[in-house]
Scaffold this active site. Structure first.
Site, PDB file in Angstrom:
ATOM      1  N   ILE A 149     -16.233 -31.604  61.056  1.00 58.59           N
ATOM      2  CA  ILE A 149     -16.669 -30.291  61.125  1.00 58.59           C
ATOM      3  C   ILE A 149     -17.757 -30.741  62.342  1.00 58.59           C
ATOM      4  CG2 ILE A 149     -16.383 -29.576  59.025  1.00 58.59           C
ATOM      5  CD1 ILE A 149     -19.152 -30.471  58.178  1.00 58.59           C
ATOM      6  N   SER A 150     -18.490 -29.730  62.861  1.00 59.72           N
ATOM      7  CA  SER A 150     -19.541 -29.970  63.764  1.00 59.72           C
ATOM      8  C   SER A 150     -20.688 -30.623  63.405  1.00 59.72           C
ATOM      9  CB  SER A 150     -20.139 -28.386  64.289  1.00 59.72           C
ATOM     10  OG  SER A 150     -19.257 -27.366  64.473  1.00 59.72           O
TER      11      SER A 150
ATOM     12  N   TYR B  36     -12.474 -26.113  61.965  1.00 58.75           N
ATOM     13  CA  TYR B  36     -12.575 -25.118  62.852  1.00 58.75           C
ATOM     14  C   TYR B  36     -13.135 -25.598  64.276  1.00 58.75           C
ATOM     15  CZ  TYR B  36     -10.930 -21.935  59.605  1.00 58.75           C
ATOM     16  OH  TYR B  36     -10.228 -21.243  58.333  1.00 58.75           O
ATOM     17  N   CYS B  37     -14.235 -26.476  64.013  1.00 60.86           N
ATOM     18  CA  CYS B  37     -14.946 -26.741  65.256  1.00 60.86           C
ATOM     19  C   CYS B  37     -15.363 -28.186  64.929  1.00 60.86           C
ATOM     20  CB  CYS B  37     -16.043 -25.944  65.493  1.00 60.86           C
ATOM     21  SG  CYS B  37     -17.272 -26.615  66.746  1.00 60.86           S
ATOM     22  N   PRO B  38     -15.003 -29.444  65.950  1.00 59.19           N
ATOM     23  CA  PRO B  38     -14.428 -29.171  67.142  1.00 59.19           C
ATOM     24  C   PRO B  38     -12.825 -29.030  67.215  1.00 59.19           C
ATOM     25  CG  PRO B  38     -15.145 -31.367  67.031  1.00 59.19           C
ATOM     26  CD  PRO B  38     -15.687 -30.649  65.766  1.00 59.19           C
TER      27      PRO B  38
END
Ligand SMILES: Cc1cc2nc3c(=O)[nH]c(=O)nc-3n(C[C@H](O)[C@H](O)[C@H](O)COP(=O)(O)OP(=O)(O)OC[C@H]3O[C@@H](n4cnc5c(N)ncnc54)[C@H](O)[C@@H]3O)c2cc1C
Lengths: 86, 379
Positions: B294-295, A21-23
């Site tokens: 992921i972040s 989902y991120c980034p």
């Protein structure tokens, strides 16, 4: 490329960004496209329907080759080839 | 013979793991059955998110730093010497001073750092706030900035994916407070087709940017900076002129990772659930050092650490590693100098920011003060 041809491809690297989902999937592809040597085939697995549109658009902008996309049941496999240094 | 767990890197992930493991395995450590070592290349533990506030003079250095020894459980051994080699076949870590340490279980927690040298001209022509010295330099520029074109650019990969947005909103408020917002032409660029990687956050930015007069440019990946002409050009072919270039440079992992052949760019291929290095039985990877999509965030390192500690303890005691990381990430997002929102997500559930509020902003400021409880394994 046809779907049958795409299924035969042995990618240099596969990015599994289905839960990213991120980034996000395209960000992962950008990173990999910069890191891999010219000639590499990159497979991006994305769970985001938007990727099937965004990725070819970006590849076109940066003059890299879009090989095609396979739509699986709940994700997309998008294939590209790095053809020039970026 | 005692078992040895070695943790390389005394940042967020490394320190949490050392402390939680020492607490959990107290009986074994007391009996001399287990030794926990942390290898760190520096004596200080620096709270990196504080840089975002330091940029505006809202935090001072001494508020953001603690002695790593003081944060660590007394039963954890601390070695202040950089690791220069990791031999996964021999189960050895080599330090700069020549000492070679053998491990039963290794945790790699060496983080990531900006690598502006990857973009020609960026080091000379650009500024960033992701490191202490660079942050102070940029702060100086900002304090003397009377107006002109500011361009914000973002390289991949980078840690804290919300920080570019936060700094944009904070700068917007800050220039308003100083009464010079009308003299500042601010352009936020982003590498992909939207204003942020997270859909809901991108939509929030699309709604708020026009109201605040923030310009934007999508599909912008830095190719080169010309410090003389003061331009930054993207690989997509767009050139932007700037008076002040603020960037989040592309990041690299620690040199020791690449030098030891463990991962391209210093990022290690890692199993997303077990957090073990791919094809390894006794090496765990935590935080920014993984190659997971992921972040790269302190909260990610924190939640991963909980799982790694449980698995190491269970492995040492019962030979089992049943715990799985679910991809949990939590990030505050400052939407100016007085309000904030947050996002929380995992592998299954997408993030969705709530309406910004003063309360969430104060929660963030409070966390900035009590952060130290996190590496200590308390919060
Ligand atoms: C401006 C900014 C704002 C941020 N804001 C947030 C936020 O709001 N929320 C959030 O969750 N995260 C935020 N982050 C990100 C967060 O700080 C990092 O993701 C987090 O620190 C990663 O933890 P880590 O343990 O993986 O690495 P780190 O905490 O970076 O620790 C790595 C440690 O390893 C050491 N090391 C490196 N190489 C060696 C070696 N060879 N030998 C020995 N030691 C070594 C380093 O010196 C360092 O101490 C922000 C970061 C920045 C820069």
């Amino acid at each position: 490329m046809t779907e049958a041809e795409l299924r035969e491809i042995e990618p240099t690297v596969t990015i599994d960004a289905r839960d990213a989902y991120c980034p996000g999937p395209l960000m992962e592809l950008i990173k990999e496209m910069r890191q891999q040597p010219v000639g590499s085939i990159i497979e991006l697995m994305s769970g985001d329907a938007g990727s099937a549109k965004d990725v070819p658009e970006w590849l076109n902008k940066v003059h890299q080759e879009f090989l095609g996309v396979i739509s699986e049941s709940d994700y997309w496999r998008i294939f590209s080839r790095k053809i020039i240094e970026i | 013979m005692s078992k040895r767990v070695i943790i390389v890197g005394g940042g967020v992930g490394g320190t949490i793991i050392a402390n939680l493991l020492a607490k959990k395995m107290r009986p074994e450590i007391r009996k001399g059955e287990l030794i926990i070592d942390v290898i760190s290349d520096k004596a200080e533990h620096f709270y990196q998110p504080g840089l975002l506030y330091m940029l505006f003079g809202l935090k001072q250095y001494e508020e953001l730093v603690r002695d790593e020894r003081g944060l660590l459980d007394p039963m954890v051994e601390l070695h202040l010497n950089p690791a220069v080699g990791i031999d996964k076949d021999k189960n050895e870590v080599r330090l700069k001073n020549g000492v070679v340490m053998k491990y039963d279980i290794l945790v790699i927690a060496t983080g990531s750092k900006p690598a502006p040298e990857m973009i020609p001209g960026l080091k000379e022509g650009g500024h960033w706030f992701y490191e202490l010295d660079a942050c102070l330099k940029l702060r100086n520029e900002l304090m003397n900035f009377k107006g002109g074109k500011i361009v914000l650019t973002i390289g991949m990969p980078h840690k804290c994916p919300v920080a570019p947005l936060e700094v944009t909103y904070m700068l917007d408020d800050w220039f308003r407070q100083r009464g010079i917002r009308d003299k500042v032409d601010y352009t936020y660029t982003y590498p992909i087709a939207k204003l942020h990687g997270i859909d809901s956050v991108a939509q929030f930015a699309s709604k708020t940017f026009p109201k605040r007069g923030i310009k934007s440019e999508i599909f912008f990946n830095m190719k080169e900076v010309d410090p003389n002409k003061k331009t930054v050009t993207s690989i997509e072919g767009t050139t932007l002129k700037y008076d002040l270039l603020i960037s989040v440079p592309p990041h690299k992992g620690a040199n020791v990772i690449e030098d030891s052949g463990l991962g391209q760019g210093g990022f290690i291929p890692t199993d997303k659930f077990t957090l073990k290095m791919k094809d390894s039985k006794n090496i765990y990877v935590v935080g920014d050092t993984t190659n997971l999509p992921i972040s790269k965030a302190g909260s990610t390192a924190h939640f991963e650490s909980d799982v790694i500690v449980e698995n190491i303890a269970s492995e040492l005691r019962d030979g089992l590693t049943p715990f799985r990381y679910d991809g949990k990430v939590f990030c505050f997002i400052e939407t100016g100098l007085t309000k904030a929102t947050y996002v929380m997500f995992n592998y299954e559930t997408p993030p969705n920011p709530v309406a910004p509020s003063a309360l969430i902003h104060w929660l963030k400021l409070t966390y900035n003060k009590v952060y130290w409880l996190t590496p200590m394994g308390i919060l």
